[in-house]
Design a protein around this motif. Structure first.
Motif, PDB file in Angstrom:
ATOM      1  N   VAL A  28       0.821  -1.213   0.000  1.00  0.00           N
ATOM      2  CA  VAL A  28       0.000   0.000   0.000  1.00  0.00           C
ATOM      3  C   VAL A  28       0.854   1.262   0.000  1.00  0.00           C
ATOM      4  CG1 VAL A  28      -1.677   1.339   1.329  1.00  0.00           C
ATOM      5  CG2 VAL A  28      -1.967  -1.136   1.080  1.00  0.00           C
ATOM      6  N   VAL A  29       1.919   1.258   0.823  1.00  0.00           N
ATOM      7  CA  VAL A  29       2.705   2.475   1.030  1.00  0.00           C
ATOM      8  C   VAL A  29       3.370   2.933  -0.265  1.00  0.00           C
ATOM      9  CG1 VAL A  29       4.733   3.423   2.182  1.00  0.00           C
ATOM     10  CG2 VAL A  29       3.071   2.092   3.486  1.00  0.00           C
ATOM     11  N   GLY A  30       3.924   1.984  -1.041  1.00  0.00           N
ATOM     12  CA  GLY A  30       4.608   2.354  -2.276  1.00  0.00           C
ATOM     13  C   GLY A  30       3.701   3.076  -3.261  1.00  0.00           C
ATOM     14  N   PRO A  31       2.563   2.464  -3.638  1.00  0.00           N
ATOM     15  CA  PRO A  31       1.662   3.165  -4.564  1.00  0.00           C
ATOM     16  C   PRO A  31       1.137   4.490  -4.019  1.00  0.00           C
ATOM     17  CG  PRO A  31       1.130   0.827  -4.480  1.00  0.00           C
ATOM     18  CD  PRO A  31       2.145   1.070  -3.416  1.00  0.00           C
ATOM     19  N   ALA A  33       2.633   6.516  -1.896  1.00  0.00           N
ATOM     20  CA  ALA A  33       3.719   7.494  -1.959  1.00  0.00           C
ATOM     21  C   ALA A  33       3.946   7.977  -3.387  1.00  0.00           C
ATOM     22  CB  ALA A  33       5.004   6.881  -1.400  1.00  0.00           C
ATOM     23  N   GLY A  34       3.893   7.057  -4.350  1.00  0.00           N
ATOM     24  CA  GLY A  34       4.066   7.448  -5.741  1.00  0.00           C
ATOM     25  C   GLY A  34       2.957   8.365  -6.224  1.00  0.00           C
ATOM     26  N   PHE A  35       1.717   8.051  -5.842  1.00  0.00           N
ATOM     27  CA  PHE A  35       0.600   8.895  -6.258  1.00  0.00           C
ATOM     28  C   PHE A  35       0.674  10.261  -5.590  1.00  0.00           C
ATOM     29  CE2 PHE A  35      -3.861  10.245  -6.427  1.00  0.00           C
ATOM     30  CZ  PHE A  35      -4.117  10.043  -7.779  1.00  0.00           C
ATOM     31  N   ALA A  36       1.100  10.288  -4.315  1.00  0.00           N
ATOM     32  CA  ALA A  36       1.254  11.566  -3.616  1.00  0.00           C
ATOM     33  C   ALA A  36       2.313  12.431  -4.299  1.00  0.00           C
ATOM     34  CB  ALA A  36       1.623  11.322  -2.154  1.00  0.00           C
ATOM     35  N   LEU A  37       3.405  11.807  -4.729  1.00  0.00           N
ATOM     36  CA  LEU A  37       4.447  12.548  -5.444  1.00  0.00           C
ATOM     37  C   LEU A  37       3.903  13.110  -6.759  1.00  0.00           C
ATOM     38  CD1 LEU A  37       7.396  13.431  -5.698  1.00  0.00           C
ATOM     39  CD2 LEU A  37       7.880  11.199  -6.750  1.00  0.00           C
ATOM     40  N   LEU A  38       3.103  12.299  -7.467  1.00  0.00           N
ATOM     41  CA  LEU A  38       2.491  12.771  -8.710  1.00  0.00           C
ATOM     42  C   LEU A  38       1.609  13.996  -8.466  1.00  0.00           C
ATOM     43  CD1 LEU A  38       1.717  12.450 -11.718  1.00  0.00           C
ATOM     44  CD2 LEU A  38      -0.058  10.843 -10.976  1.00  0.00           C
ATOM     45  N   VAL A  39       0.812  13.948  -7.396  1.00  0.00           N
ATOM     46  CA  VAL A  39      -0.079  15.066  -7.079  1.00  0.00           C
ATOM     47  C   VAL A  39       0.716  16.317  -6.729  1.00  0.00           C
ATOM     48  CG1 VAL A  39      -1.835  15.888  -5.445  1.00  0.00           C
ATOM     49  CG2 VAL A  39      -1.995  13.577  -6.386  1.00  0.00           C
ATOM     50  N   LEU A  40       1.820  16.151  -5.991  1.00  0.00           N
ATOM     51  CA  LEU A  40       2.651  17.300  -5.635  1.00  0.00           C
ATOM     52  C   LEU A  40       3.284  17.937  -6.865  1.00  0.00           C
ATOM     53  CD1 LEU A  40       4.413  15.990  -2.387  1.00  0.00           C
ATOM     54  CD2 LEU A  40       2.680  17.793  -2.557  1.00  0.00           C
TER      55      LEU A  40
END
Length: 276
Positions: A28-31, A33-40
């Protein structure tokens, strides 16, 4: 002694649950974190380029859009749900026709040297051609946008099925065919009882590659042909300068493509034979 055994079992159970929890967190954490980075990154780009909608604006537009995805105000004003269903219908039709033709052709090419010598150069020649290059020919033949788009899907989907099926048939161990010959099996039984089980993983790989390509092509084809469909809807929103709807369409296309890919990967794994 029983107390020690109980403690040992309790420790094993705790270790098992800890391992499962760690695995779940990693999944869960990996996806996330990746999606959060995309949003930022998206937010940072939107702050520098005013024409790009922010994630918040896009989220509110999506909530409004999906509150009534199946409205119908006429041929040129339908909800995103209808357009998505129209695209999936075209993909299903073109993909199904490609499977009906491509898989038997692949079996024939892999099974018979004469057929392979005849059709392999044709496949090698036509496979690199862009599927959209076939679209004008489809419009000329069918005189309508809908069958022309299905034609483009058919053309782009058929090559992976032919090639992977042919490769699978050619890699069937010769011992299997020798046994079938000794047993005097008919060609139908050789195909269904010997070749098909061995070739199925290769065939499903071709199917998985084909569905991904088909979903890519339908969006571009609908942009050119018009009518209904997620590609036409995306282009229509561009003409209306609703950039947030374009971003939503991109996410919808990606999610649907991911779901189709995941479904066929699971199907391929189910029919893939592994040695224990």
């Amino acid at each position: 002694m029983s107390t020690v055994t109980t403690i040992s079992r309790g420790d094993e159970l705790a270790a098992l649950w800890r391992e499962r929890l760690e695995s779940a967190l990693k999944a869960v954490v990996g996806p996330v974190a990746g999606f959060a980075l995309l949003v930022l990154v998206w937010q940072a780009v939107a702050m520098r380029i005013p024409e790009i909608p922010t994630p918040g604006v896009t989220w509110h537009a999506a909530a409004e859009l999906f509150s009534d995805p199946f409205y119908d105000n006429g041929p040129n004003d339908k909800g995103i749900g209808w357009n998505l269903l129209a695209s999936l219908q075209r993909v299903g039709a073109g993909f199904g026709l490609a499977a009906l033709v491509g898989i038997p052709v692949g079996f024939a090419i892999g099974r018979y040297a004469a057929v392979r010598a005849m059709f392999s150069p044709i496949v090698s020649l036509l496979r690199p051609v862009s599927p959209l290059a076939w679209l004008p020919l489809g419009l000329l033949l069918f005189k309508a946008a809908d069958p022309a788009a299905i034609w483009a899907i058919f053309i782009c989907s058929i090559w992976p099925m032919i090639i992977n099926t042919a490769v699978g048939v050619s890699r069937v161990p010769q011992d299997y065919l020798n046994v079938a010959r000794v047993l005097n099996l008919s060609e139908w039984k050789v195909t269904t009882k010997v070749l098909l089980p061995a070739v199925l993983p290769y065939m499903l790989t071709g199917v998985r590659l084909s569905i991904g390509t088909a979903w890519l092509v339908i969006v571009a084809a609908e942009m050119l042909t018009g009518g209904t469909g997620i590609g036409f809807w995306l282009w229509d929103e561009w003409n209306n300068m609703k950039v947030e709807h374009i971003v939503i369409a991109i996410f919808v296309i990606g999610v649907v493509g991911l779901l189709l890919e995941t479904l066929l990967v699971a199907l391929a794994r189910h029919f893939t034979y592994t040695e224990e």
